[in-house]
Design a protein around this motif. Structure first.
Motif, PDB file in Angstrom:
ATOM      1  N   ASP A  93       0.824  -1.207   0.000  1.00  0.00           N
ATOM      2  CA  ASP A  93       0.000   0.000   0.000  1.00  0.00           C
ATOM      3  C   ASP A  93       0.859   1.258   0.000  1.00  0.00           C
ATOM      4  N   CYS A  94       2.135   1.119   0.348  1.00  0.00           N
ATOM      5  CA  CYS A  94       3.011   2.282   0.477  1.00  0.00           C
ATOM      6  C   CYS A  94       3.665   2.609  -0.866  1.00  0.00           C
ATOM      7  N   LEU A  95       4.213   3.811  -0.957  1.00  0.00           N
ATOM      8  CA  LEU A  95       4.905   4.235  -2.172  1.00  0.00           C
ATOM      9  C   LEU A  95       6.187   3.424  -2.361  1.00  0.00           C
ATOM     10  N   PRO A  96       6.593   3.196  -3.622  1.00  0.00           N
ATOM     11  CA  PRO A  96       7.816   2.415  -3.856  1.00  0.00           C
ATOM     12  C   PRO A  96       9.070   3.191  -3.479  1.00  0.00           C
ATOM     13  N   ASP A  97      10.070   2.454  -3.020  1.00  0.00           N
ATOM     14  CA  ASP A  97      11.337   3.021  -2.565  1.00  0.00           C
ATOM     15  C   ASP A  97      12.312   3.074  -3.741  1.00  0.00           C
ATOM     16  N   ASN A  98      12.942   4.242  -3.930  1.00  0.00           N
ATOM     17  CA  ASN A  98      13.914   4.334  -5.029  1.00  0.00           C
ATOM     18  C   ASN A  98      15.287   3.797  -4.639  1.00  0.00           C
ATOM     19  N   CYS A  99      15.410   3.343  -3.398  1.00  0.00           N
ATOM     20  CA  CYS A  99      16.642   2.679  -2.961  1.00  0.00           C
ATOM     21  C   CYS A  99      16.283   1.734  -1.820  1.00  0.00           C
ATOM     22  N   PRO A 100      15.767   0.541  -2.129  1.00  0.00           N
ATOM     23  CA  PRO A 100      15.227  -0.339  -1.092  1.00  0.00           C
ATOM     24  C   PRO A 100      16.267  -0.974  -0.186  1.00  0.00           C
ATOM     25  N   ARG A 101      17.542  -0.806  -0.499  1.00  0.00           N
ATOM     26  CA  ARG A 101      18.579  -1.420   0.333  1.00  0.00           C
ATOM     27  C   ARG A 101      19.113  -0.466   1.400  1.00  0.00           C
ATOM     28  N   ASP A 102      18.846   0.834   1.245  1.00  0.00           N
ATOM     29  CA  ASP A 102      19.404   1.833   2.154  1.00  0.00           C
ATOM     30  C   ASP A 102      18.304   2.755   2.655  1.00  0.00           C
ATOM     31  N   HIS A 103      18.362   3.073   3.950  1.00  0.00           N
ATOM     32  CA  HIS A 103      17.359   3.934   4.585  1.00  0.00           C
ATOM     33  C   HIS A 103      17.449   5.344   3.989  1.00  0.00           C
ATOM     34  N   ASN A 104      16.437   5.744   3.236  1.00  0.00           N
ATOM     35  CA  ASN A 104      16.436   7.084   2.630  1.00  0.00           C
ATOM     36  C   ASN A 104      15.008   7.627   2.560  1.00  0.00           C
ATOM     37  N   PRO A 105      14.442   7.993   3.712  1.00  0.00           N
ATOM     38  CA  PRO A 105      13.058   8.470   3.705  1.00  0.00           C
ATOM     39  C   PRO A 105      12.835   9.715   2.863  1.00  0.00           C
ATOM     40  N   ASP A 106      13.905  10.506   2.598  1.00  0.00           N
ATOM     41  CA  ASP A 106      13.712  11.709   1.782  1.00  0.00           C
ATOM     42  C   ASP A 106      13.688  11.407   0.288  1.00  0.00           C
ATOM     43  N   GLN A 107      14.082  10.181  -0.108  1.00  0.00           N
ATOM     44  CA  GLN A 107      14.054   9.740  -1.514  1.00  0.00           C
ATOM     45  C   GLN A 107      14.822  10.687  -2.436  1.00  0.00           C
ATOM     46  N   ALA A 108      15.892  11.282  -1.938  1.00  0.00           N
ATOM     47  CA  ALA A 108      16.686  12.217  -2.740  1.00  0.00           C
ATOM     48  C   ALA A 108      17.190  11.546  -4.014  1.00  0.00           C
ATOM     49  N   ASP A 109      17.038  12.228  -5.158  1.00  0.00           N
ATOM     50  CA  ASP A 109      17.412  11.696  -6.473  1.00  0.00           C
ATOM     51  C   ASP A 109      17.884  12.868  -7.332  1.00  0.00           C
ATOM     52  N   GLY A 110      19.134  13.285  -7.087  1.00  0.00           N
ATOM     53  CA  GLY A 110      19.643  14.499  -7.704  1.00  0.00           C
ATOM     54  C   GLY A 110      19.655  14.482  -9.212  1.00  0.00           C
ATOM     55  N   ASP A 111      19.909  13.317  -9.837  1.00  0.00           N
ATOM     56  CA  ASP A 111      19.966  13.281 -11.298  1.00  0.00           C
ATOM     57  C   ASP A 111      18.649  12.860 -11.935  1.00  0.00           C
ATOM     58  N   GLY A 112      17.630  12.611 -11.096  1.00  0.00           N
ATOM     59  CA  GLY A 112      16.309  12.314 -11.637  1.00  0.00           C
ATOM     60  C   GLY A 112      16.197  11.029 -12.414  1.00  0.00           C
ATOM     61  N   ASN A 113      17.061  10.067 -12.141  1.00  0.00           N
ATOM     62  CA  ASN A 113      17.026   8.821 -12.904  1.00  0.00           C
ATOM     63  C   ASN A 113      16.183   7.733 -12.239  1.00  0.00           C
ATOM     64  N   GLY A 114      15.510   8.103 -11.129  1.00  0.00           N
ATOM     65  CA  GLY A 114      14.648   7.134 -10.465  1.00  0.00           C
ATOM     66  C   GLY A 114      15.358   6.266  -9.458  1.00  0.00           C
ATOM     67  N   ILE A 115      16.663   6.451  -9.308  1.00  0.00           N
ATOM     68  CA  ILE A 115      17.442   5.686  -8.342  1.00  0.00           C
ATOM     69  C   ILE A 115      17.948   6.648  -7.277  1.00  0.00           C
ATOM     70  N   GLY A 116      17.674   6.351  -6.020  1.00  0.00           N
ATOM     71  CA  GLY A 116      18.058   7.239  -4.937  1.00  0.00           C
ATOM     72  C   GLY A 116      19.545   7.507  -4.892  1.00  0.00           C
ATOM     73  N   ASP A 117      19.896   8.753  -4.553  1.00  0.00           N
ATOM     74  CA  ASP A 117      21.308   9.125  -4.516  1.00  0.00           C
ATOM     75  C   ASP A 117      22.117   8.222  -3.603  1.00  0.00           C
ATOM     76  N   VAL A 118      21.526   7.828  -2.461  1.00  0.00           N
ATOM     77  CA  VAL A 118      22.269   7.008  -1.514  1.00  0.00           C
ATOM     78  C   VAL A 118      22.631   5.658  -2.104  1.00  0.00           C
ATOM     79  N   CYS A 119      21.899   5.202  -3.117  1.00  0.00           N
ATOM     80  CA  CYS A 119      22.189   3.923  -3.768  1.00  0.00           C
ATOM     81  C   CYS A 119      23.282   4.044  -4.821  1.00  0.00           C
ATOM     82  N   GLU A 120      23.604   5.247  -5.216  1.00  0.00           N
ATOM     83  CA  GLU A 120      24.520   5.420  -6.342  1.00  0.00           C
ATOM     84  C   GLU A 120      25.918   5.826  -5.909  1.00  0.00           C
TER      85      GLU A 120
END
Length: 437
Positions: free
Chosen positions: A337-364
């Motif tokens: 029911d919750c929104l999908p996580d753009n980085c499901p392996r790392d805690h990132n509640p702000d979902q920051a994605d500086g390059d807009g590629n759909g993958i959280g910055d913390v994952c990259e």
């Protein structure tokens, strides 16, 4: 009786209660107010006349009484019937303490250091209160069979005495003082549940001016021992035990007045609540929290009563497979029911994605341009990377140094699909791999 759980609140300033009927989807109707006594403090439900409809009982701090509202069966309630109990009752609880099948009423009377027991006469009317002397400043009371003899004893939390005292039931609703336990400074809230999974009820105590929750485990014979201490935000006024994550053991929710929020503590199954805690904002000054399935989902939702904003908050329990605990769901879980996580392996509640590629910055942060697939981060993609990914997926399951390098299909999860892409790149069609960005 529509099959959905409704809500009710005690209104201190107006000396009334409010009833909020469920709309079936977790939302509630506007409150309908009923006059109670002076400075209405606590409220509980009980089917006092055994007509299969829950009645309401409120404690009135200012008038030293309880108010009984019998349910008409259609979501409305009869006018208040009042009963004097003692000086400044705080909480009120319902339990069959004399074993006759009818719910009785117990209040904790703060300044005169007593609890009052009102036996149900069988038709919804209550007998005159019988007072039991307790320690200084009783602030919470729970009816629970701690010694396993089949009748309900009383656990009384005494704020001024900084103690918890057990009162043994004689089987007919009479109580005698048992053991007293230290409860720490300013104990305020009490919850009951089998927290350690041994089939005996345990107790949890929270404190008004500290961040501590203390677990007192039951040995099955009614003796308690401190077995755990866990942290919440400061100023806990209410505590409830419920299986919030649906894993079969009891979790806890604490209403933290000073933080305008609740803390949810998840049980690991052994009574340890220290590893996983989440905070949720509610209204101003939450002083009470309750758990119930409000929308028929089969999951326990939470409701808070907020003193300073004069409202209630409803927190619906969403189904969410969330591996990193940031409140956003793992990709590919259709039931979420919750929104999908753009980085499901790392805690990132702000979902920051500086390059807009759909993958959280913390994952990259560990993926080295230009090409994904360099699992050993040697600077090139080769057969060693294939071996590492095979080992990760099928053999020793050794964690990868950089999972983002191996997430070749950009799904957010490293799995056999990524291994297939890497094998194809190295041995078959030599299809180019996606780029690190």
């Amino acid at each position: 009786r529509d099959g959905f759980v409704d809500a009710a609140s005690a209104n201190y300033t107006s000396g009334s209660i409010s009833v909020f009927l469920s709309q079936g989807d977790g939302s509630l109707s506007a409150g309908v107010e009923y006059v109670a006594g002076i400075e209405c403090w606590g409220i509980c439900t009980a089917d006092l006349n055994r007509d299969q409809h829950p009645d309401l009982v409120a404690s009135n701090y200012g008038s030293g009484s309880v108010s009984v509202f019998l349910n008409n069966g259609d979501g409305t309630f009869a006018e208040e019937a009042g009963y004097l109990v003692g000086d400044h009752p705080h909480p009120v609880t319902a339990a069959d303490v004399d074993g006759d099948g009818y719910q009785d009423i117990v209040t904790a009377n703060y300044p005169d250091s007593s609890v009052s027991v009102l036996i149900n006469e069988g038709d919804g009317r209550l007998a005159a209160p019988v007072k039991v002397s307790v320690g200084a400043g009783p602030i919470a009371v729970a009816a629970v069979d701690l010694d396993g003899d089949g009748d309900l004893d009383l656990a009384v939390l005494e704020k001024q005495a900084s103690s918890l005292t057990l009162f043994e039931n004689d089987g007919a609703g009479g109580f005698s003082a048992g053991h007293t336990y230290g409860a720490g400074g300013y104990p305020y809230a009490l919850a009951v549940g089998d927290f350690d999974g041994d089939h005996d009820p345990d107790l949890a105590v929270a404190h008004q001016h500290t961040t501590d929750i203390t677990i007192l485990s039951n040995d099955g014979l009614g003796s308690l021992a401190v077995t755990g201490g866990f942290q919440v935000d400061n100023g806990t006024y209410s505590l409830v035990a419920a299986d919030i994550d649906g894993d079969g053991d009891l979790d806890m929710a604490a209403a933290c007045l000073n933080q305008d929020g609740i803390n949810v503590l998840f049980n690991d199954g052994t009574g340890d609540f220290g590893a996983n805690r989440k905070r949720y904002s509610v209204g101003d000054g939450p002083v009470w929290v309750a758990a119930a399935d409000l929308n028929g989902s089969g999951r326990m939702d939470l409701v808070t009563a907020n003193a300073f904003s004069s409202n209630i908050s409803v927190l619906l329990n969403l189904y969410c497979v969330d591996s990193d605990g940031d409140g956003l769901g793992d990709p590919g879980v259709l039931e979420n029911d919750c929104l999908p996580d753009n980085c499901p392996r790392d805690h990132n509640p702000d979902q920051a994605d500086g390059d807009g590629n759909g993958i959280g910055d913390v994952c990259e942060t560990c993926c080295v341009p230009p090409t994904r697939g360099d699992c050993d981060q040697s600077g090139s993609v080769d057969i060693s990377d294939v071996s590492i990914l095979i080992d990760n997926q099928f053999l020793s399951m050794t964690p990868l140094a950089c999972e983002d390098e191996a997430d070749l299909d950009f799904s957010g999860v490293v799995d056999i699909t990524d291994l297939s892409l890497l094998i194809d790149n190295q041995f078959l069609s030599l299809t180019p791999l996606g780029a690190c960005q």
